[in-house]
Design an enzyme around this catalytic site. Structure first.
Site, PDB file in Angstrom:
ATOM      1  N   ASN A   1       1.230  -1.230   0.470  1.00  0.00           N
ATOM      2  CA  ASN A   1       0.422   0.077   0.037  1.00  0.00           C
ATOM      3  C   ASN A   1       1.091   1.456   0.147  1.00  0.00           C
ATOM      4  OD1 ASN A   1      -1.894  -1.451  -0.591  1.00  0.00           O
ATOM      5  ND2 ASN A   1      -2.307  -1.782   2.345  1.00  0.00           N
TER       6      ASN A   1
ATOM      7  N   GLY B   1      -1.783  -7.120   3.194  1.00  0.00           N
ATOM      8  CA  GLY B   1      -0.198  -7.833   3.885  1.00  0.00           C
ATOM      9  C   GLY B   1      -0.465  -9.463   3.854  1.00  0.00           C
TER      10      GLY B   1
ATOM     11  N   SER C   1      -5.466  -8.834   4.503  1.00  0.00           N
ATOM     12  CA  SER C   1      -4.781  -7.748   4.788  1.00  0.00           C
ATOM     13  C   SER C   1      -4.194  -8.311   3.231  1.00  0.00           C
ATOM     14  CB  SER C   1      -3.846  -7.099   5.583  1.00  0.00           C
ATOM     15  OG  SER C   1      -3.066  -8.596   5.791  1.00  0.00           O
TER      16      SER C   1
ATOM     17  N   HIS D   1     -10.784  -5.361   8.590  1.00  0.00           N
ATOM     18  CA  HIS D   1      -9.496  -7.261   8.597  1.00  0.00           C
ATOM     19  C   HIS D   1      -9.414  -7.440  10.072  1.00  0.00           C
ATOM     20  CE1 HIS D   1      -8.019  -5.724   4.856  1.00  0.00           C
ATOM     21  NE2 HIS D   1      -7.188  -4.512   5.071  1.00  0.00           N
TER      22      HIS D   1
END
Length: 410
Positions: free
Chosen positions: A228, A338, A336, A384
């Site tokens: 992001n 990630g 997410s 999330h």
């Protein structure tokens, strides 16, 4: 009648007195040695790094010394304990197997308080992490069957032929037709192969990275993923590094900060130049709102004659990854970025290291940290499930499948 000799009595009394003084002196010397020994032991404990440099002085629990010189924490004085060593323990040593099992015994996050999980995680930091090839291969095989990043991470001409009616990840009733114009901007095939890279670093944006001094270590990785569009300017480079091979961009960032690229485009282009030749990855087919702005990124970079590649997540890959982690207990509206990158890295890399992943308001020492390393802006509540994601990563760390870094780097 015989009388006792007075001089003999005095000699006997004197001998007894001397013997008593000797015993007292010996006991006093022994006591002083024990006190000094205990101080030296405590001093060595303060010098020992619980978490790659964090002193024992930061520990907030109660300590009890055992007979063999170990230290027990007040939270679990009858079970786990820390021992003082000059260096880290072998990951497969008896003590580390016990500490790893302590974490594996927590089947779901709700089984323990956060402080107890932190306690167990801190205990494990005395163990030098080691890749468990067997466990890693088993996990990667499962990912290959469900998700197959080397074939489906990106939307390509090979996995999405011309004329395909692509279904969105969330708006499943929506269809996006792959026209010749869209087909042209897709890569012919996936640019990365299975286990292509030896050591990868996936960088989360958590406040746990602040003052970590992990930048140099991160930049040594063979391949670096970032999430992001995070800042990697001189202000942060010591902690987060600069090297970037793939960076994701949430289309909401483009909408909010760059006006959907409908007006001035140079500011967006200049931000991307900070990542040099990193490839840009977007969820263009997450929902119908993301598509136009994501495709516009490709046109902007082409207009500025940038060499940066632009890729789009394949929606079916994202669906499969979400299902995979749902089975592992991650229940969220959306996992997410990630976690998606970590999942992909596990297939594309031999060894995966995570930095900046810590979904709790406090670090493992119980000290409050900012949400991001660059600000304290919280995400939308309930979107999330960060603690659940980190909980799974900690389990994978304990199995030797990947490594989670939460302390300062040397």
């Amino acid at each position: 009648m015989r009388y006792a000799d007075p001089s003999a009595s005095r000699d006997l009394l004197g001998n007894r007195t001397l013997f008593f003084i000797f015993i007292c002196a010996f006991a006093l010397v022994t006591l002083m040695q024990q006190i000094l020994y205990g101080r030296n032991y405590l001093k060595s404990g303060l010098q020992f790094s619980w978490q790659n440099g964090e002193e024992l002085g930061n520990w907030t629990g109660i300590f009890n010394f055992t007979d063999d010189g170990a230290v027990k924490t007040g939270s679990d004085a009858g079970g786990r304990y820390f021992e003082f060593y000059e260096g880290p323990l072998d990951f497969n040593s008896t003590k580390c197997l016990e500490l790893r099992q302590d974490i594996m015994d927590v089947k779901v996050l709700s089984m323990v308080k956060e402080s107890e999980l932190f306690d167990r995680w801190k205990s494990l930091q005395v163990c030098k992490w080691e890749l468990n090839t067997t466990e890693a291969n088993i996990f990667k095989t499962a990912l290959s069957k469900c998700c197959n990043a080397p074939s489906f991470l990106f939307t390509t001409q090979k996995n999405t032929p011309l004329g395909t009616k692509l279904r969105y990840e969330v708006d499943t009733s929506g269809i996006f037709p792959i026209t010749s114009e869209i087909f042209k901007i897709l890569p012919k095939d996936m640019p990365y192969a299975r286990s292509q890279f030896k050591k990868c670093a996936v960088i989360g944006n958590g406040g746990i990275l602040k003052k970590s001094r992990c930048g140099r270590e991160i930049d040594k990785a063979d391949f670096v993923f970032r999430c992001n569009l995070p800042p990697i300017s001189e202000k942060y480079v010591e902690d987060v590094g600069m090297k970037t091979d793939v960076v994701t961009i949430n289309p909401s960032i483009i909408t909010e900060k760059f006006h959907k690229l409908e007006k001035w485009r140079r500011p967006f282009y200049e931000v991307l130049q900070g990542y040099e030749n990193a490839s840009v990855l977007l969820p263009a087919f997450y929902n119908t709102r993301n598509t136009d702005v994501s495709i516009r990124v490709k046109y902007v970079l082409d207009d500025f004659e940038s060499q940066q590649a632009v890729y789009y997540f394949h929606p079916q890959y994202l669906i499969n990854v979400s299902r995979f982690w749902l089975i592992q207990g991650v229940r969220a509206k959306r996992i997410s970025s990630g976690m998606i990158l970590v999942t992909a890295a596990l297939e594309l890399c031999e060894e995966v290291h995570l930095y900046g992943f810590w979904g709790f308001p406090m670090n493992p020492s119980g000290i409050f940290i900012t949400h991001h390393y660059y600000d304290n802006v919280k995400p939308r509540p309930g979107f999330h499930a960060m603690p659940s994601e980190i909980f799974n990563f900690i389990h994978l760390h304990s199995k030797g499948i990947l490594r989670v870094h939460t302390g300062p780097c040397s």
